[in-house]
Design a protein around this motif. Structure first.
Motif, PDB file in Angstrom:
ATOM      1  N   GLU A 121      44.295 -34.404  39.878  1.00  0.00           N
ATOM      2  CA  GLU A 121      43.689 -34.939  41.111  1.00  0.00           C
ATOM      3  C   GLU A 121      42.180 -35.146  40.988  1.00  0.00           C
ATOM      4  O   GLU A 121      41.405 -34.855  41.900  1.00  0.00           O
ATOM      5  CB  GLU A 121      43.979 -34.012  42.292  1.00  0.00           C
ATOM      6  N   LYS A 122      41.757 -35.684  39.842  1.00  0.00           N
ATOM      7  CA  LYS A 122      40.334 -35.956  39.627  1.00  0.00           C
ATOM      8  C   LYS A 122      40.093 -37.457  39.558  1.00  0.00           C
ATOM      9  O   LYS A 122      40.955 -38.219  39.124  1.00  0.00           O
ATOM     10  CB  LYS A 122      39.861 -35.290  38.329  1.00  0.00           C
ATOM     11  N   ASP A 123      38.896 -37.846  39.965  1.00  0.00           N
ATOM     12  CA  ASP A 123      38.501 -39.246  39.922  1.00  0.00           C
ATOM     13  C   ASP A 123      37.787 -39.513  38.598  1.00  0.00           C
ATOM     14  O   ASP A 123      36.635 -39.109  38.403  1.00  0.00           O
ATOM     15  CB  ASP A 123      37.580 -39.567  41.100  1.00  0.00           C
ATOM     16  N   ILE A 124      38.463 -40.208  37.688  1.00  0.00           N
ATOM     17  CA  ILE A 124      37.901 -40.405  36.347  1.00  0.00           C
ATOM     18  C   ILE A 124      36.777 -41.445  36.311  1.00  0.00           C
ATOM     19  O   ILE A 124      36.244 -41.722  35.227  1.00  0.00           O
ATOM     20  CB  ILE A 124      38.991 -40.764  35.323  1.00  0.00           C
ATOM     21  N   ALA A 125      36.401 -41.973  37.459  1.00  0.00           N
ATOM     22  CA  ALA A 125      35.224 -42.842  37.525  1.00  0.00           C
ATOM     23  C   ALA A 125      33.953 -42.050  37.804  1.00  0.00           C
ATOM     24  O   ALA A 125      32.851 -42.591  37.698  1.00  0.00           O
ATOM     25  CB  ALA A 125      35.412 -43.906  38.601  1.00  0.00           C
ATOM     26  N   GLN A 126      34.105 -40.774  38.150  1.00  0.00           N
ATOM     27  CA  GLN A 126      32.951 -39.951  38.522  1.00  0.00           C
ATOM     28  C   GLN A 126      32.282 -39.327  37.297  1.00  0.00           C
ATOM     29  O   GLN A 126      32.965 -38.847  36.380  1.00  0.00           O
ATOM     30  CB  GLN A 126      33.376 -38.851  39.492  1.00  0.00           C
ATOM     31  N   ASP A 127      30.968 -39.297  37.326  1.00  0.00           N
ATOM     32  CA  ASP A 127      30.194 -38.830  36.177  1.00  0.00           C
ATOM     33  C   ASP A 127      30.528 -37.394  35.786  1.00  0.00           C
ATOM     34  O   ASP A 127      30.652 -37.087  34.602  1.00  0.00           O
ATOM     35  CB  ASP A 127      28.704 -38.955  36.496  1.00  0.00           C
ATOM     36  N   ASP A 128      30.704 -36.501  36.775  1.00  0.00           N
ATOM     37  CA  ASP A 128      30.979 -35.110  36.426  1.00  0.00           C
ATOM     38  C   ASP A 128      32.350 -34.957  35.764  1.00  0.00           C
ATOM     39  O   ASP A 128      32.520 -34.131  34.854  1.00  0.00           O
ATOM     40  CB  ASP A 128      30.880 -34.204  37.656  1.00  0.00           C
ATOM     41  N   VAL A 129      33.317 -35.761  36.174  1.00  0.00           N
ATOM     42  CA  VAL A 129      34.644 -35.707  35.565  1.00  0.00           C
ATOM     43  C   VAL A 129      34.587 -36.251  34.136  1.00  0.00           C
ATOM     44  O   VAL A 129      35.157 -35.665  33.209  1.00  0.00           O
ATOM     45  CB  VAL A 129      35.669 -36.498  36.406  1.00  0.00           C
ATOM     46  N   ILE A 130      33.866 -37.342  33.949  1.00  0.00           N
ATOM     47  CA  ILE A 130      33.722 -37.930  32.616  1.00  0.00           C
ATOM     48  C   ILE A 130      33.058 -36.944  31.665  1.00  0.00           C
ATOM     49  O   ILE A 130      33.540 -36.714  30.552  1.00  0.00           O
ATOM     50  CB  ILE A 130      32.925 -39.247  32.690  1.00  0.00           C
ATOM     51  N   ARG A 131      31.974 -36.326  32.132  1.00  0.00           N
ATOM     52  CA  ARG A 131      31.278 -35.347  31.288  1.00  0.00           C
ATOM     53  C   ARG A 131      32.166 -34.136  30.986  1.00  0.00           C
ATOM     54  O   ARG A 131      32.169 -33.610  29.874  1.00  0.00           O
ATOM     55  CB  ARG A 131      29.972 -34.908  31.959  1.00  0.00           C
ATOM     56  N   GLY A 132      32.934 -33.703  31.984  1.00  0.00           N
ATOM     57  CA  GLY A 132      33.836 -32.574  31.777  1.00  0.00           C
ATOM     58  C   GLY A 132      34.913 -32.878  30.752  1.00  0.00           C
ATOM     59  O   GLY A 132      35.245 -32.028  29.910  1.00  0.00           O
ATOM     60  N   CYS A 133      35.456 -34.084  30.807  1.00  0.00           N
ATOM     61  CA  CYS A 133      36.481 -34.476  29.827  1.00  0.00           C
ATOM     62  C   CYS A 133      35.886 -34.572  28.426  1.00  0.00           C
ATOM     63  O   CYS A 133      36.508 -34.133  27.450  1.00  0.00           O
ATOM     64  CB  CYS A 133      37.124 -35.804  30.234  1.00  0.00           C
ATOM     65  N   LEU A 134      34.693 -35.143  28.336  1.00  0.00           N
ATOM     66  CA  LEU A 134      34.029 -35.222  27.034  1.00  0.00           C
ATOM     67  C   LEU A 134      33.804 -33.832  26.448  1.00  0.00           C
ATOM     68  O   LEU A 134      34.165 -33.560  25.293  1.00  0.00           O
ATOM     69  CB  LEU A 134      32.681 -35.945  27.174  1.00  0.00           C
ATOM     70  N   GLU A 135      33.236 -32.962  27.244  1.00  0.00           N
ATOM     71  CA  GLU A 135      32.946 -31.606  26.763  1.00  0.00           C
ATOM     72  C   GLU A 135      34.219 -30.858  26.421  1.00  0.00           C
ATOM     73  O   GLU A 135      34.302 -30.170  25.391  1.00  0.00           O
ATOM     74  CB  GLU A 135      32.143 -30.847  27.816  1.00  0.00           C
ATOM     75  N   GLY A 136      35.240 -30.988  27.255  1.00  0.00           N
ATOM     76  CA  GLY A 136      36.508 -30.303  27.000  1.00  0.00           C
ATOM     77  C   GLY A 136      37.190 -30.738  25.715  1.00  0.00           C
ATOM     78  O   GLY A 136      37.925 -29.965  25.100  1.00  0.00           O
ATOM     79  N   ALA A 137      36.937 -31.991  25.314  1.00  0.00           N
ATOM     80  CA  ALA A 137      37.533 -32.503  24.084  1.00  0.00           C
ATOM     81  C   ALA A 137      36.622 -32.330  22.874  1.00  0.00           C
ATOM     82  O   ALA A 137      36.928 -32.815  21.779  1.00  0.00           O
ATOM     83  CB  ALA A 137      37.886 -33.979  24.250  1.00  0.00           C
ATOM     84  N   GLY A 138      35.508 -31.624  23.078  1.00  0.00           N
ATOM     85  CA  GLY A 138      34.624 -31.310  21.959  1.00  0.00           C
ATOM     86  C   GLY A 138      33.523 -32.321  21.698  1.00  0.00           C
ATOM     87  O   GLY A 138      32.902 -32.311  20.627  1.00  0.00           O
ATOM     88  N   PHE A 139      33.248 -33.191  22.669  1.00  0.00           N
ATOM     89  CA  PHE A 139      32.192 -34.193  22.513  1.00  0.00           C
ATOM     90  C   PHE A 139      30.967 -33.832  23.341  1.00  0.00           C
ATOM     91  O   PHE A 139      31.058 -33.085  24.311  1.00  0.00           O
ATOM     92  CB  PHE A 139      32.707 -35.574  22.942  1.00  0.00           C
ATOM     93  N   ASP A 140      29.852 -34.419  22.979  1.00  0.00           N
ATOM     94  CA  ASP A 140      28.614 -34.244  23.731  1.00  0.00           C
ATOM     95  C   ASP A 140      28.756 -34.975  25.067  1.00  0.00           C
ATOM     96  O   ASP A 140      29.004 -36.181  25.096  1.00  0.00           O
ATOM     97  CB  ASP A 140      27.460 -34.839  22.930  1.00  0.00           C
ATOM     98  N   PRO A 141      28.588 -34.273  26.183  1.00  0.00           N
ATOM     99  CA  PRO A 141      28.703 -34.930  27.488  1.00  0.00           C
ATOM    100  C   PRO A 141      27.724 -36.084  27.673  1.00  0.00           C
ATOM    101  O   PRO A 141      27.982 -37.006  28.459  1.00  0.00           O
ATOM    102  CB  PRO A 141      28.424 -33.812  28.489  1.00  0.00           C
ATOM    103  N   ALA A 142      26.622 -36.063  26.929  1.00  0.00           N
ATOM    104  CA  ALA A 142      25.622 -37.124  27.037  1.00  0.00           C
ATOM    105  C   ALA A 142      26.158 -38.474  26.569  1.00  0.00           C
ATOM    106  O   ALA A 142      25.557 -39.520  26.857  1.00  0.00           O
ATOM    107  CB  ALA A 142      24.370 -36.764  26.250  1.00  0.00           C
ATOM    108  N   LEU A 143      27.293 -38.485  25.873  1.00  0.00           N
ATOM    109  CA  LEU A 143      27.901 -39.751  25.470  1.00  0.00           C
ATOM    110  C   LEU A 143      28.251 -40.615  26.682  1.00  0.00           C
ATOM    111  O   LEU A 143      28.413 -41.829  26.553  1.00  0.00           O
ATOM    112  CB  LEU A 143      29.165 -39.496  24.640  1.00  0.00           C
ATOM    113  N   ALA A 144      28.381 -39.977  27.838  1.00  0.00           N
ATOM    114  CA  ALA A 144      28.673 -40.731  29.063  1.00  0.00           C
ATOM    115  C   ALA A 144      27.580 -41.742  29.367  1.00  0.00           C
ATOM    116  O   ALA A 144      27.818 -42.714  30.086  1.00  0.00           O
ATOM    117  CB  ALA A 144      28.830 -39.762  30.241  1.00  0.00           C
ATOM    118  N   ASP A 145      26.382 -41.512  28.817  1.00  0.00           N
ATOM    119  CA  ASP A 145      25.244 -42.390  29.097  1.00  0.00           C
ATOM    120  C   ASP A 145      24.815 -43.233  27.894  1.00  0.00           C
ATOM    121  O   ASP A 145      23.844 -43.967  27.980  1.00  0.00           O
ATOM    122  CB  ASP A 145      24.031 -41.564  29.538  1.00  0.00           C
TER     123      ASP A 145
END
Length: 198
Positions: A121-145
């Motif tokens: 139940e998360k909105d994958i267009a939201q920045d915090d969700v994108i960063r959380g998914c990146l970090e959870g998969a072992g990537f730098d959250p800054a890749l969102a930008d």
């Protein structure tokens, strides 16, 4: 070594139900994978498809039955009517494109976005969700930008390439630019095809 071009949308319920099975098959056969997120609604329009909301009621009802049936068969948590669907697929797609350039487990990241939508139940267009998914998969959250213009160009190019390669839905797997497999229920066929190349 075989190569799989994987065309998908980060909002596709069937891509979610594919889980990590394609990745397991690719690893089994030593195949490489390029993840190609794309705008599925635009692809539908260009290939004779119809967005789910515009389909005949019989198709809408059967889609619901089949999604529930497949999620139960696969033992996957699934919400037929997630709170944030549809939403903008582009930001999560850009994150996947940026992450792919750095290496790492892009399959895990892709599934994280799909799971976030269809089970969490998360909105994958939201920045915090994108960063959380990146970090959870072992990537730098800054890749969102990072390199948003370049990612946008790749996202658009993925659509054109998919159209040129006969892709019309998601998930869609194209092996070595030739053999095509559409749907999460065709991963066993993908497996058999890769075995035949050995």
């Amino acid at each position: 070594m075989a190569h799989i071009d994987y065309y998908f949308a980060t909002l596709s319920p069937y891509a979610y139900l594919a889980g990590m099975r394609m990745e397991a098959v690719a690893k089994k056969h030593g195949a490489t994978v390029t993840y190609k997120p794309l705008d599925l609604m635009t692809l539908f329009g260009r290939t004779g498809g119809t967005p789910p909301k515009d389909r005949h009621i019989s198709r809408i009802e059967y889609r619901a039955i089949e999604l529930e049936r497949q999620s139960q068969k696969l033992g996957m948590d699934f919400n037929l009517k997630p709170a944030h669907w549809p939403t903008n697929m582009a930001p999560s797609s850009y994150a996947i494109i940026a992450a792919q350039k750095t290496g790492g487990d892009v399959g895990a990241l892709t599934h994280a976005f799909l799971r976030a939508c269809w089970a969490e139940e998360k909105d994958i267009a939201q920045d915090d969700v994108i960063r959380g998914c990146l970090e959870g998969a072992g990537f730098d959250p800054a890749l969102a930008d990072s390199d948003l213009m370049g990612s946008a160009d790749t996202y658009a190019a993925n659509l054109e390439e998919a159209y040129a390669n006969g892709v019309f839905g998601a998930p869609f797997y194209v092996v070595d630019g030739a053999a095509r497999f559409w749907g999460q229920d065709k991963i066993d066929d993908l497996d058999a095809h890769l075995a035949s190349l050995a």
